[in-house]
Design an enzyme around this catalytic site. Structure first.
Site, PDB file in Angstrom:
ATOM      1  CB  SER A  75      -0.958  -0.038   1.183  1.00 58.58           C
ATOM      2  OG  SER A  75      -1.989   0.918   1.051  1.00 58.58           O
ATOM      3  CG  ASP A  91      -6.440  -3.745  -3.696  1.00 57.93           C
ATOM      4  OD1 ASP A  91      -7.301  -2.884  -3.424  1.00 57.93           O
ATOM      5  OD2 ASP A  91      -5.237  -3.623  -3.401  1.00 57.93           O
ATOM      6  CG  HIS A 121      -5.763  -2.225  -0.118  1.00 60.34           C
ATOM      7  ND1 HIS A 121      -4.802  -2.222  -1.112  1.00 60.34           N
ATOM      8  CD2 HIS A 121      -5.273  -1.441   0.889  1.00 60.34           C
ATOM      9  CE1 HIS A 121      -3.792  -1.463  -0.741  1.00 60.34           C
ATOM     10  NE2 HIS A 121      -4.042  -0.986   0.462  1.00 60.34           N
ATOM     11  CG  ASP A 122      -7.083  -4.153   5.080  1.00 63.72           C
ATOM     12  OD1 ASP A 122      -6.289  -3.279   4.676  1.00 63.72           O
ATOM     13  OD2 ASP A 122      -7.925  -3.951   5.979  1.00 63.72           O
TER      14      ASP A 122
END
EC number: 2.3.1.31
Length: 385
Positions: free
Chosen positions: A167, A335, A365-366
């Site tokens: 990220s 994501d 995303h995580d």
């Protein structure tokens, strides 16, 4: 317990020498180092920058085993547990016998400038002794890399074996590869592209406005009174929706009401209960308010909005065309914030034939955090083989 708005977060200074650090190394324990004044890309200046950092493992005599791990937006330098009881945010990836093996590598993680976990940021004292607040200058991820290079100098590290991040941490890693290619052997860019897109900037603006429009924000000069907790919590809710996939939210919560809080059992809107997904987002907002500063959230969000590794370098391909760095690029399949196609575009712009590794996860995303074992396996047979 909520961080008191009137108390600036720690900016203590490291007075130990490298020899003292090596002799009595404490793994995963915060230290700080003063790296001096910093002229900023956007034109501002910080007269005296302190960086908080943690280390794990032992630096080799030739300093050739150093690995820099970069945290994401609201992360910290506490990557792995080390000599404390506090869990690290990438424990599954970093540690003895793991993909980034601290028996083999000397791992360093730095809290980014502008943050609120020991490095110079908006809650730190300005030269007049008062918190910077609204006076804190605009910083970029490029500025962060410059400050971190000075810390590397102090640690005796002329070249990183690898710089790794996911990220915003991936964007920081990419800035290292572009700005200091001679100081990076390998670079892992995970769950992010070469630049922030219009949609990502739009989502980020909604978050910063949520904080700025909180009456307690007071243009960022709130340290002598209540902090803008409602605005920060709302910003986190907005962000967290983008961190998780639609499929994951549906599977976990669907339309189920929070226990004892059915939204349909209220005679007035103000009295209605919550759906489970609302309770979940409330929980995420409350957790962040307890550990993060609202001004730092704005400063780092805007730094990420400005992310563009090709800025002022003739574009992405020109910025990295002659790079000697070995790249590892990975994307989370589900994501919806940093889309896999952005990782594909980045890989295509890099020199050589760079594969985009896929992290299989329904999380969203995580997944770069939750699938540490999977990511570790990918890194273990490529960059850290």
């Amino acid at each position: 317990m909520t961080i008191a708005a009137s108390r600036p977060l720690s900016t203590a200074r490291d007075t130990t020498t490298r020899e003292e650090r090596d002799a009595g190394a404490r793994h995963g324990v915060q230290r700080t180092a003063v790296v001096g004044p910093l002229e900023l890309e956007a034109g501002g200046k910080l007269p005296d920058v302190t960086l908080a950092y943690e280390t794990w493992g032992t630096l080799a005599p030739d300093a050739g085993n150093a690995v820099l791990i970069q945290h994401a937006l609201t992360g910290s330098a506490h990557v792995a547990q080390g000599d404390t009881d506090e869990e690290g945010w990438w424990d599954g990836l970093v540690g003895p016998g793991r993909a980034i093996d601290t028996d083999r590598f000397f791992v360093v993680a730095v809290n980014i400038i502008g943050g609120c976990n020991g490095s110079t940021g908006p809650s730190s004292p300005a030269p007049d002794g008062k918190p910077w607040g609204s006076r804190f200058p605009f910083i970029t991820l490029r500025d962060a890399a410059v400050a971190e290079a000075r810390l590397a100098d102090q640690l005796g590290i002329s070249q990183w074996f690898a710089v790794v991040g996911g990220s915003m941490g991936g964007a920081r890693a990419l800035e290292w590869a572009a700005g200091f290619p001679e100081r990076v052997r390998k670079c892992a860019v995970i769950a992010i592209g070469a630049h922030s897109t219009a949609e990502q900037i739009a989502l980020a603006q909604a978050q910063t406005l949520a904080i700025r429009q909180d009456p307690a924000f007071r243009d960022g000069d709130y340290y002598d009174g209540p902090a803008p907790e409602a605005g920060l919590a709302l910003a986190r809710r907005i962000a967290h929706i983008s961190y998780r996939s639609e499929a994951e939210l549906e599977a976990r919560f669907s339309r189920k009401p929070q226990e004892g809080e059915s939204p349909l059992n209220a005679s007035a809107l103000a009295e209605r209960g919550r759906y489970q997904v609302e309770s979940y987002l409330d929980h995420q907002g409350t957790k962040l308010v307890r550990r993060f500063d609202a001004n730092s959230y704005i400063a780092l969000t805007e730094a990420l909005m400005s992310h563009d590794v090709g800025r002022g370098r003739g574009g992405v391909e020109a910025a990295l065309a002659d790079s000697p760095v070995e790249f590892f690029v990975a994307a989370v399949e589900s994501d919806r914030l940093y889309l896999p196609r952005q990782s594909e575009a980045l890989a295509a712009a890099l020199p050589g034939d760079v594969t985009v590794h896929r992290i299989a996860s329904e999380i969203g995303h995580d997944g770069f955090l939750t699938e540490a074992d999977q990511l570790g396996a990918l890194l273990g047979r490529t960059l850290f083989a």
